[in-house]
Design a protein around this motif. Structure first.
Motif, PDB file in Angstrom:
ATOM      1  N   SER A  93      -5.599  -5.188  -8.628  1.00  0.00           N
ATOM      2  CA  SER A  93      -6.038  -4.816  -7.270  1.00  0.00           C
ATOM      3  C   SER A  93      -6.865  -3.523  -7.298  1.00  0.00           C
ATOM      4  O   SER A  93      -7.141  -2.927  -6.253  1.00  0.00           O
ATOM      5  CB  SER A  93      -4.816  -4.611  -6.358  1.00  0.00           C
ATOM      6  N   ALA A 108       0.840  -1.198   0.000  1.00  0.00           N
ATOM      7  CA  ALA A 108       0.000   0.000   0.000  1.00  0.00           C
ATOM      8  C   ALA A 108       0.880   1.254   0.000  1.00  0.00           C
ATOM      9  O   ALA A 108       0.416   2.344  -0.314  1.00  0.00           O
ATOM     10  CB  ALA A 108      -0.916   0.007   1.212  1.00  0.00           C
ATOM     11  N   ARG A 150      -5.320  -0.670  -5.421  1.00  0.00           N
ATOM     12  CA  ARG A 150      -5.065  -0.803  -3.973  1.00  0.00           C
ATOM     13  C   ARG A 150      -3.561  -0.912  -3.714  1.00  0.00           C
ATOM     14  O   ARG A 150      -3.049  -0.342  -2.751  1.00  0.00           O
ATOM     15  CB  ARG A 150      -5.732  -2.064  -3.417  1.00  0.00           C
ATOM     16  N   LEU A 177     -13.181  -5.875  -4.972  1.00  0.00           N
ATOM     17  CA  LEU A 177     -12.267  -4.714  -5.009  1.00  0.00           C
ATOM     18  C   LEU A 177     -12.835  -3.564  -5.836  1.00  0.00           C
ATOM     19  O   LEU A 177     -12.177  -2.546  -6.042  1.00  0.00           O
ATOM     20  CB  LEU A 177     -10.900  -5.155  -5.537  1.00  0.00           C
TER      21      LEU A 177
END
Ligand SMILES: C=C1C[C@]23C[C@@]1(O)CC[C@H]2[C@]1(C)CCC[C@@](C)(C(=O)O)[C@H]1[C@@H]3C(=O)O
Ligand SMILES: O=C(O)CCC(=O)C(=O)O
Ligand SMILES: [Fe+2]
Length: 382
Positions: free
Chosen positions: A292, A84, A295, A332
């Motif tokens: 993702s 992240a 993300r 997601l």
């Protein structure tokens, strides 16, 4: 003409002949006192390099796979935090035989010491990643990277899965190179196993379960990229590999133990990622950022070179099967709108090999290119 590695550059008709190989003018750049202008990166050091090493977690992937429970939970936490933020972590306990890792680095060294004419027998096929290249001098005119590279593919969902790399070396360089091919074959198969284990942790950390990402990449294709960075007379004016995010999904990097060079951009500074004996450096690539839904961060990194020391690195890139559509799972996209359009790895690979030099903005440039219709070129062929 000195003996040694030479840069192969397209023949410039006006230039006096420096000797030719396969229709290219050969200039021995690696051994000159000053670097040619085409290798100068004016902005190479616009941002400062720090001595403070990147704070990348060291994840015991073996314990996470064996232990489940706490060990898996610990790995999930470490990976989630790293991905992240800057998108890089290191893994230990991966089970790769240290002798195989050493033999593969030595094998790469052996290849790059071959005569230029031999290396040119596997010269990169235009429009593909595969083959040998010198400074990408056949593709770019400026900001040439101070390196030689050898790249080839591996797929283990294929009838020739256990010999595709051996076949590549033996068919393109001759049966004498079969042993070298066997070392790279074993290494690629080991890297694929480790990368799928990492995918289990990544899937768990995203809340989509251990098998989702693993299954997505089980039939994936892989690219092996061997990098050789010669000593450089003016290391502060050029770069071994320019600032970029890897277009693939995941990169497993094995560095020469003693020579650092990999740097990651964090908070406006280039932070070194020093080789930890026995560890593999792992970074998130553009394809996983898209999967993702934004993300996890595609790691922005580069490689610097040195005045006195050569350096080698082996980058193993995990990619989806060419035709598998990269689309985030529903979980997601509930809280966040889609960040990137559907695409395939074949599309992104073609974009980087035929239309755009991969850099720090590849994914956004690619999304625009897809939006404009892949027939148009983005005009960014820098
Ligand atoms: C899809 C790819 C393009 C590059 C190889 C790779 O397989 C993954 C990394 C990419 C690269 C290293 C990013 C920096 C620029 C580049 C031109 C290089 O310096 O080699 C990129 C590779 C390429 O051959 O296009
Ligand atoms: O040589 C290194 O440390 C990095 C190489 C790299 O980033 C690449 O080949 O994509
Ligand atoms: Fe990279």
């Amino acid at each position: 003409m000195e003996v040694g590695s030479r840069v192969v550059v397209p023949v410039a008709p006006a230039d006096e002949s420096h000797g030719e190989e396969n229709g290219y003018r050969v200039v021995d750049v690696w051994h000159q006192r000053k670097i040619p202008d085409s290798f100068v990166w004016p902005l190479a050091h616009a941002l400062p390099s720090s001595d403070m090493e990147l704070d990348a977690p060291v994840v015991d992937i073996g314990a996470a796979m064996r232990g489940g429970g706490d060990a898996l939970g610990r790995a999930v936490e470490q990976v989630a935090a790293a991905c992240a933020s800057h998108g890089l972590f290191q893994v230990t306990g991966h089970g790769v035989d240290p002798a195989l890792a050493r033999a593969t680095l030595d094998g790469a060294a052996e290849f790059f010491l071959l005569p230029l004419a031999t290396k040119l027998r596997v010269r990169r096929t235009p429009g593909t990643v595969t083959g040998y290249a010198v400074a990408h001098a056949d593709r770019f005119a400026e900001n040439l990277p101070w390196k030689e590279t050898l790249s080839f593919g591996h797929r283990d969902d294929h009838p020739t899965a256990n010999s595709d790399v051996v076949d590549y070396f033996a068919s393109s360089l001759g049966s004498d190179f079969k042993p070298l091919g066997e070392v790279f074959q074993d290494y690629c198969q080991s890297m694929k196993e480790v990368s799928l284990a990492i995918m289990e942790v990544l899937g768990q950390s995203l809340g989509v379960g251990r098998s989702y990402c693993r299954d997505f990449f089980t039939d994936g294709c892989c690219t092996m990229r061997c990098n050789y960075y010669p000593p450089c007379p003016e290391p502060d004016r050029t770069l071994g590999t320019g600032p970029h995010c890897d277009p693939a999904a995941l990169t497993l990097l094995l560095q020469d133990d003693a020579v650092d060079g990999l740097q990651v951009l964090v908070d406006g500074e280039w932070r070194p990622v020093r080789p930890k004996p026995g560890a593999l450096v792992v970074n998130i690539g553009d394809t996983f950022t898209a999967l993702s839904n934004g993300r996890y961060k595609s790691c922005l990194h580069r490689a610097v070179v040195h005045r006195e020391r050569e350096r080698r690195s082996l980058a193993f890139f995990l990619c989806p099967r060419d035709d598998r559509v990269v689309r985030p799972p529903p979980r997601l996209t509930q809280a966040q709108p889609r960040r990137y359009p559907d695409f395939t790895w074949a599309d992104l690979k073609r974009f980087t090999q035929c239309h755009y030099r991969a850099d720090t903005r590849t994914l956004d440039a690619f999304a625009r290119w897809l939006g404009d219709g892949p027939s148009t070129s983005p005009g960014a062929g820098n």
